[in-house]
Design an enzyme around this catalytic site. Structure first.
Site: not given
Ligand SMILES: [Zn+2]
Ligand SMILES: *[C@@H]1O[C@H](CO)[C@@H](O)[C@H](O)[C@H]1NC(C)=O
Ligand SMILES: *[C@@H]1O[C@H](CO)[C@@H](O)[C@H](O)[C@H]1NC(C)=O
Ligand SMILES: *[C@@H]1O[C@H](CO)[C@@H](O)[C@H](O)[C@H]1NC(C)=O
Ligand SMILES: *[C@@H]1O[C@H](CO)[C@@H](O)[C@H](O)[C@H]1NC(C)=O
Length: 524
Positions: A136, A201, A352, A398
């Site tokens: 990520s 992220s 997210e 992602d």
């Molecule tokens: Zn992961």
């Protein structure tokens, strides 16, 4: 001539034997059945009209559905407005099997998650500079900063190897996210997540580090020594060039911001309380920790908003109740959009659904799919609160996960149930399972070298593990492409199969930010 014909016949005979292609006349059902796998045959016989959807047995139903879809396409003109606002939604680990399976939770395979109805979709290729299957951190660098990088690194180019302390601090190698491009263009920017706000992220929005685990100073000192100039992710969020300009910061991870001597759950060792430092930056910097505090906030009275709702990640939605006083992703989305909409020049926000990924790593498919539904609700709200004429919404993941969605359960079957027939060992198997993960020992009797009946181990609990084939402490990500869904100005750019790092270039084009190509420039 005759030799050619002969070799042709030989070739086909060989092929036919090798692949056992059945040779049945078109309408010879008996012949077909004699070639069908017995399990599939019994599955077919089990199918009853009850497991089907009324209407689907008719020709007209499908012809009409096809016609409606073509009509919709014809009435979707390319939107070439300039995007004043960009909302990027990231479902961490939300591979295509994940959102396909989540549909059934809405009532059946034929349902759609809200974002699956967006007019334009594409596929994003997620490999990074050093790995086929990415993590990520490097993917955040790709879809936010526009550059593929080394696994585990955030906001730095591929020159910087994982945990390279010297490279990490060298600004020559830093790459900036579209949040910075937006702020430089006079827009507001924000970051929202259900994980720690310092997790990989969200950190892609504002941080530059060679190691995603450098969330607090203790971690950095462990890798780079006590006299290092490398700043941890929490510090960069409060004091960094981009972090200090973000208008909205909502998520978990309070522990990364405070010294353990000042706060029991604190993870820092530098004596700092970064939350206090943020408050001291301005009397119009608001800080909240609960849903109630978030709701009672008067957005006109503050300039910036920091909300840290847990010491660690936010609880899974299925773990919460009213006492948790924890906002849902949709509630966080509502407040953020309300807050950022005050800027006449617009905004960029990254939102997210970060725990889809965590559910999968533990093979908790119920949690992963429920988080996917929560993610979809937040997207629906965002689309309802904004206008397609000036707000581009991009939804993607992602990376994928090693979860498979396998055959052949009947229509209407529980997605968390077993398929219709059994394996060659006589045991049933589940529609959802994982190629690898921590549940291997639960489902496999190592002593007897035999599978348990998985249906006896899956009880309906939110922490139900689903079977994994290879024993691993944590189920892995998948390398298959992830989908991209777009709605609003220049959404049509997002069709096709492209590298993940092109996503911010397309968002920047639509909104005229950054130093690349722009819709409002004549120099394209
Ligand atoms: Zn992961
Ligand atoms: C940063 O990297 C550049 C390019 O390799 C190099 O020239 C420069 O000396 C480095 N700076 C530091 C402070 O290490
Ligand atoms: C932060 O620091 C502590 C040590 O104080 C460490 O145990 C913890 O795992 C750190 N990292 C993260 C990612 O929270
Ligand atoms: C929010 O604050 C503004 C300015 O102080 C005030 O005019 C407004 O009435 C407040 N709104 C609410 C709902 O309290
Ligand atoms: C969206 O914006 C357009 C153009 O300004 C306007 O005509 C339309 O009514 C708006 N739609 C909504 C739902 O606000």
């Amino acid at each position: 001539m005759s030799r050619l014909i002969l070799s042709g016949i030989v070739c086909c005979l060989v092929l036919r034997t090798a692949y056992a292609i059945p040779a049945c006349a078109q309408d010879d059902e008996d012949c077909r059945e004699s070639h069908m796998h017995p399990d599939l045959l019994s599955e077919r016989d089990r199918l009853t009209s009850q497991s089907r959807i009324a209407g689907e047995e008719t020709t007209e139903y499908w012809l009409d559905q096809g016609k409606q879809f073509v009509k919709e396409k014809l009435h979707t003109p390319a939107n070439q407005n300039i995007a004043k606002n960009i909302i990027m939604f990231l479902g961490d680990g939300m591979g295509i099997t994940t959102h396909s399976a989540a549909r059934t939770l809405l009532g059946g395979e034929e349902k759609s998650l809200y974002f699956e109805t967006f007019p334009h979709t594409g596929l994003s290729r997620t490999f990074n500079v050093d790995k086929i299957v990415p993590d990520s951190a490097s993917t955040a660098t790709a879809y936010l900063c526009g550059v593929k990088a080394i696994g585990g690194t955030i906001g730095v180019s591929g020159h910087v190897d994982r945990t390279d302390c010297v490279g990490s601090a060298n600004v020559t190698y830093h790459v900036n996210s579209i949040a910075k491009w937006a702020v430089d263009a006079g827009k507001s920017a924000g970051v929202v997540t259900t994980t720690r706000i310092t997790h990989a992220s969200p950190a892609g929005v504002y941080a530059h580090v060679a190691e995603r685990d450098w969330e607090n100073d203790s971690e950095v000192k462990g890798d780079c020594g006590t006299d290092t100039v490398v700043q941890d992710i929490a510090y960069q969020l409060i004091h960094g060039e981009v972090g200090s300009k973000l208008s909205v910061i909502l998520g978990g991870g309070k522990r990364e911001f405070i010294d353990s001597k000042l706060y029991a759950a604190g993870k820092r060792s530098d004596g700092r309380n970064l939350i206090e430092e943020y408050k001291q930056q301005s009397s119009r910097n608001a800080y909240v920790e609960t849903l109630d505090e978030l709701n009672s906030l008067n957005v006109t009275e503050v300039d910036r908003l920091l909300g840290l709702f847990q010491d660690n990640h936010l609880l899974y939605h299925l773990e919460t109740n009213e006492q948790s006083n924890q906002p849902t992703l949709a509630e966080l989305t509502r407040k953020s959009i309300e807050f950022l909409s005050r800027n006449d020049k617009g905004y960029f926000i990254f939102i997210e659904g970060g725990r889809i990924d965590h559910g999968h790593h533990d093979t908790y498919a119920r949690l992963a799919l429920d988080e996917t539904l929560e993610f979809a609700k937040a997207i629906q709200l965002a689309r309802e609160l904004t206008n397609e004429t000036d707000t581009l919404i991009v939804v993607t993941a992602d990376h994928s996960h090693a979860m498979t969605y396998s055959g052949y359960a009947d229509r209407g079957n529980d997605i968390f149930g077993s398929t219709t027939y059994t394996g060659k060992d006589g045991q049933p198997f589940m529609t959802l399972s994982y190629a690898n993960g921590p549940s291997y020992e639960t489902f496999f009797d190592v002593q007897q070298h035999a599978r348990h009946d998985p249906t006896t181990l899956i009880t309906g609990a939110i922490y139900d593990s689903f079977p994994s084939t290879i024993p691993l402490d944590s189920e892995t990500h998948g390398g298959d492409d992830v989908a991209v869904f777009a709605s609003g100005p220049w959404a049509h750019l997002f069709s096709g199969v492209y590298n993940q790092n092109t996503i911010p270039h397309m968002m920047a084009y639509a909104s005229c930010v950054g130093s690349g190509l722009k819709a409002c420039s004549t120099a394209n």
